[in-house]
Scaffold this motif. Sequence first.
Motif, mmCIF file in Angstrom:
data_model
loop_
_atom_site.group_PDB
_atom_site.id
_atom_site.type_symbol
_atom_site.label_atom_id
_atom_site.label_comp_id
_atom_site.label_asym_id
_atom_site.label_seq_id
_atom_site.Cartn_x
_atom_site.Cartn_y
_atom_site.Cartn_z
ATOM 1 N N MET A 142 -2.655 -2.777 -9.509
ATOM 2 C CA MET A 142 -2.827 -1.323 -9.449
ATOM 3 C C MET A 142 -1.501 -0.603 -9.219
ATOM 4 O O MET A 142 -1.332 0.527 -9.685
ATOM 5 C CB MET A 142 -3.867 -0.940 -8.405
ATOM 6 C CG MET A 142 -5.283 -1.204 -8.885
ATOM 7 S SD MET A 142 -5.690 -0.378 -10.453
ATOM 8 C CE MET A 142 -5.512 1.335 -9.985
ATOM 9 N N ILE A 143 -0.558 -1.228 -8.539
ATOM 10 C CA ILE A 143 0.785 -0.643 -8.441
ATOM 11 C C ILE A 143 1.385 -0.572 -9.847
ATOM 12 O O ILE A 143 1.899 0.466 -10.268
ATOM 13 C CB ILE A 143 1.695 -1.468 -7.502
ATOM 14 C CG1 ILE A 143 1.200 -1.367 -6.059
ATOM 15 C CG2 ILE A 143 3.152 -0.999 -7.616
ATOM 16 C CD1 ILE A 143 1.847 -2.375 -5.120
ATOM 17 N N CYS B 124 -9.111 7.386 -4.694
ATOM 18 C CA CYS B 124 -8.004 6.714 -4.010
ATOM 19 C C CYS B 124 -8.323 6.513 -2.531
ATOM 20 O O CYS B 124 -8.027 5.451 -1.965
ATOM 21 C CB CYS B 124 -6.702 7.505 -4.172
ATOM 22 S SG CYS B 124 -6.033 7.475 -5.851
ATOM 23 N N HIS C 63 3.105 6.188 -5.692
ATOM 24 C CA HIS C 63 2.810 6.429 -7.105
ATOM 25 C C HIS C 63 1.582 7.323 -7.268
ATOM 26 O O HIS C 63 1.546 8.172 -8.158
ATOM 27 C CB HIS C 63 2.643 5.109 -7.860
ATOM 28 C CG HIS C 63 3.923 4.351 -7.995
ATOM 29 N ND1 HIS C 63 5.060 4.887 -8.558
ATOM 30 C CD2 HIS C 63 4.247 3.093 -7.625
ATOM 31 C CE1 HIS C 63 6.036 3.980 -8.540
ATOM 32 N NE2 HIS C 63 5.561 2.891 -7.970
ATOM 33 N N ARG C 64 0.591 7.144 -6.411
ATOM 34 C CA ARG C 64 -0.581 8.027 -6.468
ATOM 35 C C ARG C 64 -0.176 9.477 -6.225
ATOM 36 O O ARG C 64 -0.661 10.390 -6.897
ATOM 37 C CB ARG C 64 -1.600 7.599 -5.419
ATOM 38 C CG ARG C 64 -2.349 6.323 -5.734
ATOM 39 C CD ARG C 64 -3.104 5.849 -4.519
ATOM 40 N NE ARG C 64 -4.029 4.766 -4.787
ATOM 41 C CZ ARG C 64 -4.460 3.933 -3.844
ATOM 42 N NH1 ARG C 64 -4.044 4.063 -2.583
ATOM 43 N NH2 ARG C 64 -5.315 2.978 -4.157
ATOM 44 N N THR D 59 -0.545 2.054 -12.094
ATOM 45 C CA THR D 59 -0.268 3.437 -11.713
ATOM 46 C C THR D 59 1.171 3.807 -12.045
ATOM 47 O O THR D 59 1.420 4.879 -12.615
ATOM 48 C CB THR D 59 -0.573 3.644 -10.217
ATOM 49 O OG1 THR D 59 -1.920 3.207 -9.951
ATOM 50 C CG2 THR D 59 -0.433 5.103 -9.821
ATOM 51 N N LEU E 196 1.905 1.890 -3.619
ATOM 52 C CA LEU E 196 0.806 2.452 -4.396
ATOM 53 C C LEU E 196 0.569 3.913 -4.013
ATOM 54 O O LEU E 196 0.390 4.761 -4.893
ATOM 55 C CB LEU E 196 -0.465 1.625 -4.219
ATOM 56 C CG LEU E 196 -1.669 2.071 -5.053
ATOM 57 C CD1 LEU E 196 -1.328 2.194 -6.539
ATOM 58 C CD2 LEU E 196 -2.831 1.106 -4.843
ATOM 59 N N GLU F 265 -8.944 2.941 -10.530
ATOM 60 C CA GLU F 265 -9.084 2.820 -9.068
ATOM 61 C C GLU F 265 -10.494 2.340 -8.727
ATOM 62 O O GLU F 265 -10.678 1.425 -7.922
ATOM 63 C CB GLU F 265 -8.822 4.167 -8.385
ATOM 64 C CG GLU F 265 -7.382 4.584 -8.341
ATOM 65 C CD GLU F 265 -6.593 3.980 -7.187
ATOM 66 O OE1 GLU F 265 -7.192 3.454 -6.215
ATOM 67 O OE2 GLU F 265 -5.356 4.033 -7.255
ATOM 68 N N THR G 267 0.837 -1.203 0.000
ATOM 69 C CA THR G 267 0.000 0.000 0.000
ATOM 70 C C THR G 267 0.872 1.252 0.000
ATOM 71 O O THR G 267 0.497 2.267 -0.590
ATOM 72 C CB THR G 267 -0.984 0.021 1.178
ATOM 73 O OG1 THR G 267 -0.261 -0.039 2.416
ATOM 74 C CG2 THR G 267 -1.984 -1.132 1.088
#
Length: 168
Positions: free
Chosen positions: A144-145, A112, A27-28, A148, A24, A66, A21
């Motif tokens: 999702m990692i 997010c 990157h977000r 993104t 992620l 997302e 997490t």
Amino acid sequence: MTERPERPQAPLTGDEREVLTGLLDYHRATVAWKAGGLTADQARQVHLPSELTTVAGLVAHLTLNEWFWFGVVVDGEEDTWEEKLGQDPDAEFRVPPGTTVEELLAAYEKQCARSREIIGKRGFDDEVTHKDETFNVRWVLTHMIEETARHVGHLDVLRELTDGLTGE
């Protein structure tokens, strides 16, 4: 935005949840940095052969991803985009005129935050089924990692071509 913002650093140690997490979220935050501070016109500039690969289009695409992977696949929400994407597979990249970068980023951050809530309630070994495919939550998070991070690379190039901003 020309200054490098403070972004959460992914932990170099910790349990699986903290590390994944954290990656992620890093990157977000980079998405927000690379898109932040641009005008609506700058965010829609086309620098590549595909007119869809714009800063605005990528932020909209990431927002939809997302929602889809965490909201629809993991949390079981109704897929309200299926028909739109059936008619136009690139619909999420087409940002309505007049939509500001601030609005795009606010929608992204809101989604997010919702994704964090959803993933926080699930175990990584929990299995979810969508359209006859079964995934565990770990796979969705890892996907999702990858998704993104890949688009952060695109945003990095687009931002440099737009106004010269560089930095990882």
